[in-house]
Design a protein around this motif. Structure first.
Motif, short mmCIF file in Angstrom:
data_model
loop_
_atom_site.label_atom_id
_atom_site.label_comp_id
_atom_site.label_asym_id
_atom_site.label_seq_id
_atom_site.Cartn_x
_atom_site.Cartn_y
_atom_site.Cartn_z
N GLY A 21 0.88 -1.17 0.00
CA GLY A 21 0.00 0.00 0.00
C GLY A 21 0.90 1.21 0.00
N ALA A 22 0.73 2.05 -1.02
CA ALA A 22 1.68 3.15 -1.24
C ALA A 22 1.92 4.00 0.01
CB ALA A 22 1.17 4.01 -2.39
N SER A 23 0.85 4.35 0.74
CA SER A 23 1.04 5.25 1.87
C SER A 23 1.78 4.57 3.02
CB SER A 23 -0.29 5.83 2.35
OG SER A 23 -1.18 4.79 2.64
N LEU A 24 1.46 3.29 3.27
CA LEU A 24 2.15 2.57 4.35
C LEU A 24 3.63 2.36 4.00
CD1 LEU A 24 2.01 1.14 7.07
CD2 LEU A 24 1.44 -0.96 5.87
N ILE A 25 3.90 2.07 2.73
CA ILE A 25 5.30 1.89 2.31
C ILE A 25 6.09 3.17 2.59
CG2 ILE A 25 6.79 1.66 0.26
CD1 ILE A 25 4.62 -0.23 -0.93
#
Ligand code: RI2
Length: 313
Positions: A21-25
């Motif tokens: 998930g882009a934001s968690l990464i």
């Protein structure tokens, strides 16, 4: 220069999508950079900046498409490089990295929250929603739309080959007022007639208005367009590819074939193609909803002006 094991391990977790998930990464990378700065035991600021550059490089190499990851790392590293040029002490540089990482993490969480609130407000009281993959921003938007409503219906696509749709399905199913319809990806067109709006997240949005998101998004956008169903992407501003010119500057990640089929089941002359993302042109987007405002249709007309307001300092 000893790079801590957890840097390598976290990079690997991102690469194999245990962390996804882009934001968690992006937030995870910021956290690791901060921890690595805290744990630096070498001598002097020259060694420190070299060490930070190496940690940043390892994290940046994990996944190439989502721009929130480089936006996070560059935000922290720009500060560190500036401090280094201004002759900050090692401790001052360490504090700077710590402060920038914490700021990024805090602001990224607030930004997702704000983008989702704006999206829910803008999209309004829809009854039937379709979504794809698992996006924090899209799920939060759906939850906000569902607030104080007795019943909404959400069509969730399973999202082959990594089945992130199952995460979305499980998350939404814990709300008694949300009826989840879990479908295979190829059933999206069949059910589009029953849907009021499609909401997805984003991995990158380019200054020419193209959306990079989980593979299958483009096909979903074409289907929505054919049925005149509004199609929105919701994203915090860290997904804006501010240092790129166009969609051509972003690489679509190709994932291992094992995600699609056991290699031993493959005839020799077959090549498996497994792009992780696809690219939806702006003409298919009803709106790009961010925490900094909404780029409305026709996206192509408004997107350049919107981007011109941003510089990641
Ligand atoms: P949030 C995911 O990528 C999906 O493409 C999803 O739409 C996007 O990240 C954004 O997710 P992957 O890591 O940042 O599953 O909204 O390949 O959580």
């Amino acid at each position: 220069m000893k790079i801590p094991n957890y840097v390598i391990e976290t990079a690997e977790s991102i690469r194999i999508m245990e962390v996804r998930g882009a934001s968690l990464i992006a937030r995870t990378a910021a956290k690791v950079l901060k921890e690595a700065a805290d744990d630096f035991r070498g001598k002097g600021k020259e060694e420190f900046i070299e060490y930070l550059r190496e940690v940043a490089r390892i994290l940046l190499e994990t996944r190439p498409t989502a721009v929130s990851l480089p936006n996070a790392i560059h935000y922290i590293m720009r500060g560190a490089e500036r401090g280094y040029k201004r002759d900050f002490s090692l401790e001052e540089l360490r504090d700077l990295v710590r402060e920038r990482a914490e700021t990024f993490i805090r602001e990224a969480i607030e930004a997702t929250e704000r983008a989702s609130s704006l999206a829910a407000q803008h999209i309004g009281k829809v009854q039937r929603i379709m979504t794809h993959c698992h996006s924090t921003a899209a799920v939060n938007t759906i939850l906000k739309i569902a607030e104080n409503r007795s019943r909404i219906i959400v069509y969730v696509k399973e999202t082959r080959p990594r089945y992130q749709g199952r995460i979305t399905m499980r998350q939404l199913s814990s709300y008694s007022n949300i009826e989840v319809r879990f479908i295979v990806d190829s059933a999206a067109a069949y059910y589009m007639k029953d849907v009021d709006v499609v909401i997805v997240g984003a991995d990158a949005i380019t200054p020419d208005g193209y959306l990079f998101n989980k593979v299958g998004t483009f096909m979903l956008a074409i289907t929505a367009d054919d049925f005149n169903v509004p199609f929105y992407t919701v994203a915090e501003h860290y997904k804006l590819a501010v240092d790129k010119k166009s969609w051509r500057d972003i690489v679509v990640e190709m994932r291992p074939i094992e995600e699609v089929i056991e290699p031993k089941e493959l005839p020799n002359n077959v090549k498996v193609l497994n792009p992780s993302f696809d690219i939806t042109p702006p003409s298919y987007l009803t709106g790009i909803i961010t925490n900094k405002g909404i780029i409305e249709k026709p996206v192509t007309q408004h997107v350049a002006e919107f981007f011109s307001k941003f510089s990641m300092k």
